[in-house]
Design an enzyme around this catalytic site. Sequence first.
Site, PDB file in Angstrom:
ATOM      1  N   ARG A 172       0.862  -1.189   0.000  1.00 49.83           N
ATOM      2  CA  ARG A 172       0.000   0.000   0.000  1.00 49.83           C
ATOM      3  C   ARG A 172       0.889   1.226   0.000  1.00 49.83           C
ATOM      4  NH1 ARG A 172      -4.520   0.526   4.562  1.00 49.83           N
ATOM      5  NH2 ARG A 172      -2.828   1.197   5.892  1.00 49.83           N
TER       6      ARG A 172
ATOM      7  N   SER B  61     -12.380  -3.503   1.666  1.00 50.47           N
ATOM      8  CA  SER B  61     -12.475  -2.936   3.011  1.00 50.47           C
ATOM      9  C   SER B  61     -13.929  -2.699   3.365  1.00 50.47           C
ATOM     10  CB  SER B  61     -11.728  -1.596   3.074  1.00 50.47           C
ATOM     11  OG  SER B  61     -10.361  -1.780   2.813  1.00 50.47           O
TER      12      SER B  61
ATOM     13  N   LYS C 187      -4.133   5.332   9.765  1.00 50.88           N
ATOM     14  CA  LYS C 187      -5.181   5.975   8.958  1.00 50.88           C
ATOM     15  C   LYS C 187      -5.984   6.879   9.879  1.00 50.88           C
ATOM     16  CE  LYS C 187      -7.119   3.780   5.107  1.00 50.88           C
ATOM     17  NZ  LYS C 187      -8.019   2.770   4.512  1.00 50.88           N
TER      18      LYS C 187
END
Lengths: 212, 212
Positions: free
Chosen positions: A46, A114, A143
């Site tokens: 990612r 997700s 996040k």
Amino acid sequence: MRGMTRRDWTDKLRVYLVTDDRPDHEEVVAIVEQALAGGVTCVQLRRKQEDGGPMLKLAVRLRELASAHGALFIVNDRLDIALLSDADGVHVGQTDLPASLVKSRFPELVVGVSARSVDEAVRAEQDGADYLGVGSVYPTATKGDAVLTGLDVLAACRRAVRIPIVGIGGITVDRAPEVMAAGANGVAVVSAIMSAPDPKAAAAALAQRTSL
Amino acid sequence: MRGMTRRDWTDKLRVYLVTDDRPDHEEVVAIVEQALAGGVTCVQLRRKQEDGGPMLKLAVRLRELASAHGALFIVNDRLDIALLSDADGVHVGQTDLPASLVKSRFPELVVGVSARSVDEAVRAEQDGADYLGVGSVYPTATKGDAVLTGLDVLAACRRAVRIPIVGIGGITVDRAPEVMAAGANGVAVVSAIMSAPDPKAAAAALAQRTSL
Ligand code: NI
């Protein structure tokens, strides 16, 4: 996938490492290598802040490392980089490419989605998702804008869908057993391994605390 | 491409519109529609600040509009969105996905490459690029970090490669003829159309000033 049974690759979701955005590729590769040696079973690349060229180069290196250790390799969001690096799959968020379209065009790819609620989980399963990343299970700094779901939503998703579930968000070695107990097939971590003083030991501890 | 000859699609690089990053899709679609009606021959979707999901939705709409007007449709950087929207091609910068790999895996796509020097132009042609975007020909506010090449580099690229060249960067209606005279097969613009009071008239003027 390539000849793996569903059981085989579901097992490979158990210790699921998501890379961070640190600029130095050598650091990422070194940590992933140690993490795989410690027992990581899946690596997700990612990179939110990187152009396609360097990201693909990193993907190709992680693809090789993961294969050498019998681990899955997944790319976040960038289906093109997944295709060009021969990744096993792609992971998409709710505002990324739609799982249904990715799955219909590239059925050989594992597609993870997700989900932050039972509704999103059920819809993802209907869309053809192969597994879910449910969270954020705990508060997380990785996040900042993540929705906090807690273990309850994960347990409710477990009851609502049949596909494998990976818990994500703020998971540590100590918290891993309760995530598995809530019904997860695996735990996804960023900082618990990427920022660990000893990534190999951290991965080994996660592998140990998630074994059934 | 799909049955177009090289001559056919080279002609379609002549009035080349690159979209901007304005958030409102309806505005983008309305401007592109007017621009196509005015004579734009190629539309490139460039969205630096958008997730894959909404970008794909916009791509599908622009793909339809471009087809309805016989124009090419190209996606900047995101090969996956080009594939999923059935774009004619993808345009890559020097730090994006490598043209050689894209071309070898997806030979049916038109692959454009940004070049800022003769060296980059020659390498792109060797890598299999189908056309070049050379610039920035003039100073531009759209890409603040763009290298200024001027018309000289464009003319030198014209002598050094055989593939079509589109000039880009700060091109206006008034400047279009000298870009063509320097050897370009077309002019690429963002603000000259996207920010024009009358996008259709701007496109028509560009079409008129670039016709041979
Ligand atoms: Ni129309």
